[in-house]
Design a protein around this motif. Structure first.
Motif, mmCIF file in Angstrom:
data_model
loop_
_atom_site.group_PDB
_atom_site.id
_atom_site.type_symbol
_atom_site.label_atom_id
_atom_site.label_comp_id
_atom_site.label_asym_id
_atom_site.label_seq_id
_atom_site.Cartn_x
_atom_site.Cartn_y
_atom_site.Cartn_z
ATOM 1 N N ASP A 88 0.820 -1.230 0.000
ATOM 2 C CA ASP A 88 0.000 0.000 0.000
ATOM 3 C C ASP A 88 0.849 1.273 0.000
ATOM 4 O OD1 ASP A 88 -2.238 -1.613 0.099
ATOM 5 O OD2 ASP A 88 -2.224 -1.657 2.296
ATOM 6 N N THR A 89 1.944 1.226 -0.708
ATOM 7 C CA THR A 89 2.856 2.376 -0.771
ATOM 8 C C THR A 89 2.667 3.127 -2.086
ATOM 9 O OG1 THR A 89 4.490 1.276 0.605
ATOM 10 C CG2 THR A 89 5.327 2.940 -0.893
ATOM 11 N N GLN A 90 2.633 4.458 -2.005
ATOM 12 C CA GLN A 90 2.558 5.249 -3.250
ATOM 13 C C GLN A 90 3.911 5.842 -3.653
ATOM 14 O OE1 GLN A 90 -0.050 6.013 -0.742
ATOM 15 N NE2 GLN A 90 -1.057 4.326 -1.818
ATOM 16 N N GLY A 91 4.832 5.961 -2.681
ATOM 17 C CA GLY A 91 6.113 6.572 -3.015
ATOM 18 C C GLY A 91 7.267 5.946 -2.256
ATOM 19 N N VAL A 92 8.395 5.808 -2.941
ATOM 20 C CA VAL A 92 9.586 5.230 -2.304
ATOM 21 C C VAL A 92 10.766 6.193 -2.457
ATOM 22 C CG1 VAL A 92 11.270 3.343 -2.367
ATOM 23 C CG2 VAL A 92 8.850 2.855 -2.769
ATOM 24 N N ILE A 93 11.430 6.466 -1.344
ATOM 25 C CA ILE A 93 12.670 7.253 -1.380
ATOM 26 C C ILE A 93 13.806 6.243 -1.299
ATOM 27 C CG2 ILE A 93 13.996 9.074 -0.239
ATOM 28 C CD1 ILE A 93 11.341 9.926 1.128
ATOM 29 N N LEU A 94 14.520 6.114 -2.399
ATOM 30 C CA LEU A 94 15.558 5.088 -2.508
ATOM 31 C C LEU A 94 16.910 5.803 -2.399
ATOM 32 C CD1 LEU A 94 15.806 2.052 -3.133
ATOM 33 C CD2 LEU A 94 15.566 2.610 -5.538
ATOM 34 N N VAL A 95 17.664 5.482 -1.354
ATOM 35 C CA VAL A 95 18.853 6.297 -1.058
ATOM 36 C C VAL A 95 20.141 5.474 -1.183
ATOM 37 C CG1 VAL A 95 19.934 7.791 0.686
ATOM 38 C CG2 VAL A 95 17.439 7.580 0.622
ATOM 39 N N ILE A 127 3.967 3.004 -8.504
ATOM 40 C CA ILE A 127 4.636 3.648 -7.373
ATOM 41 C C ILE A 127 5.645 4.657 -7.912
ATOM 42 C CG2 ILE A 127 6.148 3.233 -5.379
ATOM 43 C CD1 ILE A 127 4.950 0.354 -5.295
ATOM 44 N N ILE A 128 5.713 5.819 -7.265
ATOM 45 C CA ILE A 128 6.737 6.807 -7.651
ATOM 46 C C ILE A 128 8.012 6.526 -6.849
ATOM 47 C CG2 ILE A 128 7.382 9.257 -7.599
ATOM 48 C CD1 ILE A 128 5.177 8.713 -9.650
#
Ligand code: GTP
Ligand code: MG
Length: 279
Positions: A88-95, A127-128
């Motif tokens: 249920d995630t709309q956005g991921v910050i991938l670091v 997902i963004i």
């Protein structure tokens, strides 16, 4: 409705979204979030234990967005805790940390972990993703023993060839942080308004997979033969043929993929070096 579409209270106005952070331990995930939400930087490393959760409100155009942020621990030890939180995630910050090659190379494994946890019905297309190349300015200033080992074009190429956003950030100085979050939230709202599909204006459309793969192959080649994709001892004709093919693919007038100009120059130099020694 798609499984990971956000819950709306008042259609067209308020919106509730869930974002998560992902990436190896110590790359700066918590610091990036803290810099944005609390406008401060903590230099001491305090590993996230399992998950940290926070709520923040942001305004995008006429909409008030309530953002639930789940800041994940990067350490493999916390896998069991993390895996509950991917859905249920709309956005991921991938670091990743630009001074830690491993953390860049681990990005694919992070995507694979998420994909596996979402299961066969999970859809990563809705997902963004924003990729943060973190610790960009701080390295030179505070830690001279470390050097940047992943340059901008390499990171950008990886991100954009997957249709992800890319930002250079420093949680220490704040560089890139606000721009990153702003663009990230706008993209998520656009996605929600587009029925849960990524807008088609992604940078991924502007260059081909073949171009991206070729630039990556050229970067990793061990010598000039390898770079041109010919066997050691190849003839002038074979070298020229391989060169022409690459030149058409990568010429800066035709190719806008990050790193194409450097790759093109490297190919020109490789050809010159090889032809010098072939009778
Ligand atoms: P885990 O919670 O273990 O997964 O790590 P994390 O990715 O959340 O890392 P965290 O934000 O805790 O930062 C790790 C270390 O890197 C800390 O010592 C931070 O001060 C430092 N750090 C984070 N961002 C930056 C940055 O932009 N520049 C510099 N120089 N250091 C940073
Ligand atoms: Mg953390």
């Amino acid at each position: 409705m798609e499984a990971n579409m956000p819950k709306r209270k008042e259609p067209g106005k308020s919106l509730r979204i869930k974002v998560i952070s992902m990436g190896n331990a110590e790359v700066g995930k918590s610091c990036i979030i803290k810099r944005y939400c609390e406008k401060r930087f903590v230099s001491k490393y305090l590993a996230t234990i399992g998950i940290d959760y926070g709520v923040t409100k942001v305004q995008v155009r006429d909409r008030e967005i309530k953002v639930n942020i789940f800041d994940m621990a990067g350490h493999p030890f916390f896998y069991e805790v993390r895996n509950e939180f991917y859905k249920d995630t709309q956005g991921v910050i991938l670091v990743y940390d630009v001074g830690q090659k491993d953390s860049f190379e681990a990005l694919d494994a992070w995507l694979a972990e998420m994909k596996q946890e979402l299961g066969p019905h999970g859809n990563m297309e809705n997902i963004i993703f924003v990729v943060c190349a973190n610790k960009v300015t701080a390295l030179e200033m505070i830690d001279c023993t470390k050097h940047r080992c992943i340059d901008e074009s390499e990171g950008r190429l990886w991100a954009e060839s997957k249709g992800f956003l890319y930002f250079e950030t420093s949680a220490q100085t704040g560089e890139g942080i606000n721009e990153m979050f702003q663009t990230f939230y706008v993209s998520i709202v656009d996605l929600c308004e587009n029925g849960g599909k990524r807008p088609t204006t992604n940078a991924s459309a502007s260059f081909t997979k073949e171009q991206a793969d070729t630039i990556r192959r050229i970067r990793n080649s061990k010598d000039s033969w390898d770079m041109l994709g010919v066997k050691p001892g190849a003839s002038r004709d074979e070298v020229n043929k391989a060169y022409r093919k690459l030149a058409v693919l990568l010429h800066p007038d035709k190719c806008v993929a990050p790193g194409s100009e450097d790759a093109f120059k490297a190919v020109v130099n490789a050809r010159t070096a090889l032809l010098k020694n072939i009778k």
